[in-house]
Design a protein around this motif. Structure first.
Motif, PDB file in Angstrom:
ATOM      1  N   VAL A  17     -22.301  16.897   7.791  1.00 54.94           N
ATOM      2  CA  VAL A  17     -23.671  16.356   7.797  1.00 54.94           C
ATOM      3  C   VAL A  17     -23.863  15.441   6.592  1.00 54.94           C
ATOM      4  CG1 VAL A  17     -26.123  16.922   7.672  1.00 54.94           C
ATOM      5  CG2 VAL A  17     -24.595  18.359   9.019  1.00 54.94           C
ATOM      6  N   GLU A  18     -23.453  15.890   5.425  1.00 50.17           N
ATOM      7  CA  GLU A  18     -23.638  15.100   4.200  1.00 50.17           C
ATOM      8  C   GLU A  18     -22.873  13.777   4.260  1.00 50.17           C
ATOM      9  OE1 GLU A  18     -22.449  17.926   1.250  1.00 50.17           O
ATOM     10  OE2 GLU A  18     -24.443  18.839   1.149  1.00 50.17           O
ATOM     11  N   THR A  19     -21.694  13.793   4.856  1.00 52.02           N
ATOM     12  CA  THR A  19     -20.910  12.564   4.996  1.00 52.02           C
ATOM     13  C   THR A  19     -21.622  11.571   5.909  1.00 52.02           C
ATOM     14  OG1 THR A  19     -18.879  13.833   4.732  1.00 52.02           O
ATOM     15  CG2 THR A  19     -18.661  11.632   5.654  1.00 52.02           C
ATOM     16  N   ALA A  20     -22.159  12.085   7.016  1.00 55.96           N
ATOM     17  CA  ALA A  20     -22.879  11.216   7.956  1.00 55.96           C
ATOM     18  C   ALA A  20     -24.136  10.643   7.301  1.00 55.96           C
ATOM     19  CB  ALA A  20     -23.245  11.992   9.218  1.00 55.96           C
ATOM     20  N   VAL A  21     -24.794  11.444   6.471  1.00 60.37           N
ATOM     21  CA  VAL A  21     -26.005  10.976   5.777  1.00 60.37           C
ATOM     22  C   VAL A  21     -25.639   9.883   4.777  1.00 60.37           C
ATOM     23  CG1 VAL A  21     -27.797  11.650   4.129  1.00 60.37           C
ATOM     24  CG2 VAL A  21     -27.338  13.087   6.111  1.00 60.37           C
TER      25      VAL A  21
ATOM     26  N   LYS B 205     -27.448  13.583  13.138  1.00 58.30           N
ATOM     27  CA  LYS B 205     -28.228  14.507  13.975  1.00 58.30           C
ATOM     28  C   LYS B 205     -27.314  15.451  14.758  1.00 58.30           C
ATOM     29  CE  LYS B 205     -32.472  11.836  14.464  1.00 58.30           C
ATOM     30  NZ  LYS B 205     -33.394  11.183  15.380  1.00 58.30           N
ATOM     31  N   ALA B 206     -26.223  14.917  15.278  1.00 62.16           N
ATOM     32  CA  ALA B 206     -25.281  15.752  16.018  1.00 62.16           C
ATOM     33  C   ALA B 206     -24.631  16.781  15.100  1.00 62.16           C
ATOM     34  CB  ALA B 206     -24.214  14.872  16.659  1.00 62.16           C
ATOM     35  N   ALA B 207     -24.235  16.338  13.914  1.00 60.50           N
ATOM     36  CA  ALA B 207     -23.609  17.245  12.951  1.00 60.50           C
ATOM     37  C   ALA B 207     -24.609  18.293  12.471  1.00 60.50           C
ATOM     38  CB  ALA B 207     -23.059  16.456  11.762  1.00 60.50           C
ATOM     39  N   LEU B 208     -25.869  17.898  12.323  1.00 60.71           N
ATOM     40  CA  LEU B 208     -26.909  18.833  11.885  1.00 60.71           C
ATOM     41  C   LEU B 208     -27.102  19.946  12.908  1.00 60.71           C
ATOM     42  CD1 LEU B 208     -29.211  19.618   9.939  1.00 60.71           C
ATOM     43  CD2 LEU B 208     -30.723  18.169  11.293  1.00 60.71           C
ATOM     44  N   LYS B 209     -27.118  19.574  14.179  1.00 56.41           N
ATOM     45  CA  LYS B 209     -27.297  20.571  15.237  1.00 56.41           C
ATOM     46  C   LYS B 209     -26.171  21.614  15.191  1.00 56.41           C
ATOM     47  CE  LYS B 209     -28.243  20.895  20.178  1.00 56.41           C
ATOM     48  NZ  LYS B 209     -28.330  20.210  21.458  1.00 56.41           N
ATOM     49  N   GLU B 210     -24.937  21.146  15.033  1.00 57.74           N
ATOM     50  CA  GLU B 210     -23.801  22.069  14.938  1.00 57.74           C
ATOM     51  C   GLU B 210     -23.884  22.921  13.679  1.00 57.74           C
ATOM     52  OE1 GLU B 210     -20.432  19.477  15.042  1.00 57.74           O
ATOM     53  OE2 GLU B 210     -20.439  19.321  17.228  1.00 57.74           O
ATOM     54  N   ALA B 211     -24.261  22.289  12.567  1.00 58.85           N
ATOM     55  CA  ALA B 211     -24.339  23.003  11.289  1.00 58.85           C
ATOM     56  C   ALA B 211     -25.390  24.100  11.335  1.00 58.85           C
ATOM     57  CB  ALA B 211     -24.644  22.025  10.157  1.00 58.85           C
TER      58      ALA B 211
ATOM     59  N   LYS C 280     -30.957  35.668   4.906  1.00 54.92           N
ATOM     60  CA  LYS C 280     -31.719  34.795   5.803  1.00 54.92           C
ATOM     61  C   LYS C 280     -32.419  33.669   5.057  1.00 54.92           C
ATOM     62  CE  LYS C 280     -35.900  37.575   5.952  1.00 54.92           C
ATOM     63  NZ  LYS C 280     -37.199  37.243   6.438  1.00 54.92           N
ATOM     64  N   ASN C 281     -32.863  33.930   3.841  1.00 56.28           N
ATOM     65  CA  ASN C 281     -33.521  32.872   3.064  1.00 56.28           C
ATOM     66  C   ASN C 281     -32.523  31.800   2.626  1.00 56.28           C
ATOM     67  OD1 ASN C 281     -35.793  34.373   3.368  1.00 56.28           O
ATOM     68  ND2 ASN C 281     -36.014  34.950   1.228  1.00 56.28           N
ATOM     69  N   THR C 282     -31.302  32.206   2.364  1.00 53.75           N
ATOM     70  CA  THR C 282     -30.257  31.247   2.008  1.00 53.75           C
ATOM     71  C   THR C 282     -29.980  30.332   3.195  1.00 53.75           C
ATOM     72  OG1 THR C 282     -29.263  32.892   0.553  1.00 53.75           O
ATOM     73  CG2 THR C 282     -27.894  31.015   1.163  1.00 53.75           C
ATOM     74  N   CYS C 283     -29.921  30.927   4.383  1.00 57.12           N
ATOM     75  CA  CYS C 283     -29.717  30.137   5.605  1.00 57.12           C
ATOM     76  C   CYS C 283     -30.854  29.144   5.792  1.00 57.12           C
ATOM     77  CB  CYS C 283     -29.624  31.047   6.818  1.00 57.12           C
ATOM     78  SG  CYS C 283     -28.196  32.109   6.807  1.00 57.12           S
ATOM     79  N   SER C 284     -32.068  29.625   5.622  1.00 57.31           N
ATOM     80  CA  SER C 284     -33.238  28.757   5.789  1.00 57.31           C
ATOM     81  C   SER C 284     -33.208  27.611   4.785  1.00 57.31           C
ATOM     82  CB  SER C 284     -34.526  29.557   5.608  1.00 57.31           C
ATOM     83  OG  SER C 284     -34.642  30.514   6.618  1.00 57.31           O
ATOM     84  N   ARG C 285     -32.834  27.910   3.550  1.00 56.68           N
ATOM     85  CA  ARG C 285     -32.787  26.880   2.509  1.00 56.68           C
ATOM     86  C   ARG C 285     -31.739  25.822   2.840  1.00 56.68           C
ATOM     87  NH1 ARG C 285     -31.330  29.899  -1.548  1.00 56.68           N
ATOM     88  NH2 ARG C 285     -29.147  29.250  -1.550  1.00 56.68           N
ATOM     89  N   LYS C 286     -30.554  26.257   3.260  1.00 57.13           N
ATOM     90  CA  LYS C 286     -29.487  25.317   3.605  1.00 57.13           C
ATOM     91  C   LYS C 286     -29.917  24.412   4.758  1.00 57.13           C
ATOM     92  CE  LYS C 286     -25.458  28.048   2.172  1.00 57.13           C
ATOM     93  NZ  LYS C 286     -24.848  27.074   1.268  1.00 57.13           N
ATOM     94  N   ILE C 287     -30.500  25.027   5.798  1.00 56.80           N
ATOM     95  CA  ILE C 287     -30.937  24.263   6.964  1.00 56.80           C
ATOM     96  C   ILE C 287     -32.033  23.276   6.585  1.00 56.80           C
ATOM     97  CG2 ILE C 287     -32.127  24.459   9.193  1.00 56.80           C
ATOM     98  CD1 ILE C 287     -30.566  27.128   9.569  1.00 56.80           C
ATOM     99  N   SER C 288     -32.966  23.734   5.764  1.00 58.25           N
ATOM    100  CA  SER C 288     -34.080  22.891   5.346  1.00 58.25           C
ATOM    101  C   SER C 288     -33.593  21.668   4.578  1.00 58.25           C
ATOM    102  CB  SER C 288     -35.042  23.712   4.483  1.00 58.25           C
ATOM    103  OG  SER C 288     -36.084  22.909   4.009  1.00 58.25           O
TER     104      SER C 288
ATOM    105  N   ALA D  11     -32.527  15.850   4.518  1.00 56.93           N
ATOM    106  CA  ALA D  11     -31.632  14.720   4.250  1.00 56.93           C
ATOM    107  C   ALA D  11     -31.462  13.833   5.477  1.00 56.93           C
ATOM    108  CB  ALA D  11     -30.273  15.237   3.779  1.00 56.93           C
ATOM    109  N   VAL D  12     -31.322  14.483   6.657  1.00 54.98           N
ATOM    110  CA  VAL D  12     -31.160  13.722   7.898  1.00 54.98           C
ATOM    111  C   VAL D  12     -32.448  12.960   8.232  1.00 54.98           C
ATOM    112  CG1 VAL D  12     -30.793  13.920  10.394  1.00 54.98           C
ATOM    113  CG2 VAL D  12     -29.360  15.213   8.828  1.00 54.98           C
ATOM    114  N   ASN D  13     -33.587  13.599   8.045  1.00 56.09           N
ATOM    115  CA  ASN D  13     -34.862  12.968   8.367  1.00 56.09           C
ATOM    116  C   ASN D  13     -35.153  11.770   7.437  1.00 56.09           C
ATOM    117  OD1 ASN D  13     -35.353  14.686  10.464  1.00 56.09           O
ATOM    118  ND2 ASN D  13     -36.672  16.056   9.289  1.00 56.09           N
ATOM    119  N   GLU D  14     -34.642  11.814   6.217  1.00 56.20           N
ATOM    120  CA  GLU D  14     -34.880  10.704   5.282  1.00 56.20           C
ATOM    121  C   GLU D  14     -34.155   9.432   5.709  1.00 56.20           C
ATOM    122  OE1 GLU D  14     -33.888  12.154   1.405  1.00 56.20           O
ATOM    123  OE2 GLU D  14     -35.793  13.218   1.189  1.00 56.20           O
ATOM    124  N   ILE D  15     -33.009   9.562   6.378  1.00 57.02           N
ATOM    125  CA  ILE D  15     -32.297   8.352   6.825  1.00 57.02           C
ATOM    126  C   ILE D  15     -32.744   7.896   8.204  1.00 57.02           C
ATOM    127  CG2 ILE D  15     -30.243   8.875   5.451  1.00 57.02           C
ATOM    128  CD1 ILE D  15     -28.859   9.551   8.200  1.00 57.02           C
TER     129      ILE D  15
END
Length: 87
Positions: free
Chosen positions: A35-39, A48-54, A69-77, A82-86
């Protein structure tokens, strides 16, 4: 080395669990990196495709108890932001 049978078993079980957790964490890191590479390349569709898989991989890791669960939420957020900014 432990002498008691139950202690020996705990050592084996802990090694198995540690290996499983390490593999899952490694997989999560790989998908996050995609995801970070695509961004970085500003490739919206790939991001977006990489984000869905991630998101899927991160949630599975959370359900298995590898991440809190909070760590998961933080990573996803952070990835979503990052994806929404581009976009």
């Amino acid at each position: 080395m432990a002498n008691i049978k139950s202690a020996k078993k705990r050592i084996l079980v802990n090694e198995t669990k540690a290996a499983r957790n390490k593999a899952i964490k490694s997989k999560v890191k790989t998908y996050v990196k995609k995801v970070e590479t695509a961004v970085e390349k500003k490739d919206v569709e790939a991001a977006k495709a990489a984000l869905k898989e991630a998101i899927s991989v991160i949630n599975k890791a959370g359900s298995k108890g590898v991440y809190h669960k909070n760590t998961c939420s933080r990573k996803i957020s952070r990835l979503t932001k990052a994806v929404n900014e581009i976009a």
